[in-house]
Every structure is written in structure tokens, then in C-alpha cells.
Design a protein around this motif. Structure first.
Motif, PDB file in Angstrom:
ATOM      1  N   THR A   9       0.832  -1.203   0.000  1.00  0.00           N
ATOM      2  CA  THR A   9       0.000   0.000   0.000  1.00  0.00           C
ATOM      3  C   THR A   9       0.868   1.256   0.000  1.00  0.00           C
ATOM      4  O   THR A   9       0.349   2.358   0.067  1.00  0.00           O
ATOM      5  CB  THR A   9      -0.938   0.016   1.221  1.00  0.00           C
ATOM      6  N   ALA A  10       2.173   1.047  -0.064  1.00  0.00           N
ATOM      7  CA  ALA A  10       3.146   2.138  -0.091  1.00  0.00           C
ATOM      8  C   ALA A  10       4.071   1.905  -1.283  1.00  0.00           C
ATOM      9  O   ALA A  10       4.136   0.789  -1.815  1.00  0.00           O
ATOM     10  CB  ALA A  10       3.951   2.159   1.215  1.00  0.00           C
ATOM     11  N   PRO A  11       4.803   2.922  -1.699  1.00  0.00           N
ATOM     12  CA  PRO A  11       5.754   2.738  -2.804  1.00  0.00           C
ATOM     13  C   PRO A  11       6.786   1.652  -2.470  1.00  0.00           C
ATOM     14  O   PRO A  11       7.197   1.486  -1.308  1.00  0.00           O
ATOM     15  CB  PRO A  11       6.430   4.105  -2.928  1.00  0.00           C
ATOM     16  N   GLY A  46       3.807  -6.979  -4.268  1.00  0.00           N
ATOM     17  CA  GLY A  46       3.565  -7.582  -2.968  1.00  0.00           C
ATOM     18  C   GLY A  46       4.244  -8.936  -2.877  1.00  0.00           C
ATOM     19  O   GLY A  46       5.183  -9.220  -3.615  1.00  0.00           O
ATOM     20  N   CYS A  47       3.717  -9.778  -1.978  1.00  0.00           N
ATOM     21  CA  CYS A  47       4.304 -11.091  -1.709  1.00  0.00           C
ATOM     22  C   CYS A  47       3.194 -12.130  -1.589  1.00  0.00           C
ATOM     23  O   CYS A  47       2.022 -11.794  -1.447  1.00  0.00           O
ATOM     24  CB  CYS A  47       5.078 -11.082  -0.392  1.00  0.00           C
ATOM     25  N   PRO A  67       6.234  -6.669  10.069  1.00  0.00           N
ATOM     26  CA  PRO A  67       6.664  -5.267  10.017  1.00  0.00           C
ATOM     27  C   PRO A  67       5.977  -4.459   8.921  1.00  0.00           C
ATOM     28  O   PRO A  67       5.729  -3.266   9.103  1.00  0.00           O
ATOM     29  CB  PRO A  67       8.174  -5.366   9.778  1.00  0.00           C
ATOM     30  N   PHE A  68       5.650  -5.090   7.803  1.00  0.00           N
ATOM     31  CA  PHE A  68       4.927  -4.373   6.753  1.00  0.00           C
ATOM     32  C   PHE A  68       3.536  -3.960   7.239  1.00  0.00           C
ATOM     33  O   PHE A  68       3.059  -2.871   6.923  1.00  0.00           O
ATOM     34  CB  PHE A  68       4.778  -5.233   5.492  1.00  0.00           C
ATOM     35  N   HIS A  69       2.887  -4.824   8.000  1.00  0.00           N
ATOM     36  CA  HIS A  69       1.564  -4.497   8.552  1.00  0.00           C
ATOM     37  C   HIS A  69       1.689  -3.425   9.641  1.00  0.00           C
ATOM     38  O   HIS A  69       0.920  -2.464   9.656  1.00  0.00           O
ATOM     39  CB  HIS A  69       0.906  -5.755   9.127  1.00  0.00           C
TER      40      HIS A  69
END
Length: 99
Positions: A9-11, A46-47, A67-69
Motif C-alpha cells: 500500500t506504499a511505494p 507484494g508477496c 513489520p509491513f503491517h
């Protein structure tokens, strides 16, 4: 089993800054046996993670610690499925099949 689709949701440049933290988080869950495979989506938006069967609430708690969340860099979509066919190489990880 679950397939987890992670959508940034981010660059990507911002996501990449926290990639080492995300990799440590993945390593912890691979060592515990909860995750079976993971990798980047193509194109790199994404993954994807494939997990062992577990209670959904446990998976949700695991994903909440990503950490991404935590940094609001990605959202996680959980797809639950019951594998009814498995390649011989993967039968040991399919708990739905009698081994």
C-alpha cells in the motif's frame, strides 16, 4: 492451509527500506514450521506466503506482527483452502492426507 496475498500500500522504495525486518519475521515463522514457502509477486506489487494448516486466529495474530503491517505498508488477504491433491514432494506438508 492458507495462501496469504500481501499487497503493498506504499511505494516499493519505502517497502524495501523495511525488507530486512520483514525477512527476519519470515525466518522466525519458517523456523517454527508455520510457513511453507514465500516470495515476491510478479510484477513486484507484494508477496505470497503459503502456510501450514493452523487456526485462522493464530494466522491473523502472526500477520499482525509483520513489520509491513505494523508500518501500514501492506495489507494481507487470507485465502483458506483444503488441499485435496498434492504432488508427491509436498505430501508430508499436507496434513489433510494420511501419510
Amino acid at each position: 492451509m492458507y495462501i496469504v496475498l500481501i499487497d503493498y500500500t506504499a511505494p516499493v522504495e519505502e517497502v524495501d527500506y523495511y525488507l530486512a525486518d520483514h525477512a527476519k519475521w519470515l525466518d522466525r515463522h519458517f523456523r517454527s514450521g508455520e510457513f511453507l514457502t514465500a516470495g515476491r509477486r510478479t510484477p513486484h506489487s507484494g508477496c505470497v506466503i503459503i502456510t501450514r494448516p493452523m487456526p485462522r486466529v493464530k494466522l491473523e495474530a502472526i500477520l499482525a506482527s509483520d513489520p509491513f503491517h505494523l508500518r501500514r505498508l501492506a495489507r494481507h488477504e487470507i485465502v483458506e483452502f483444503g488441499a485435496t491433491r498434492t504432488a508427491p514432494e509436498l505430501r508430508l506438508v499436507n496434513e489433510a492426507l494420511a501419510v
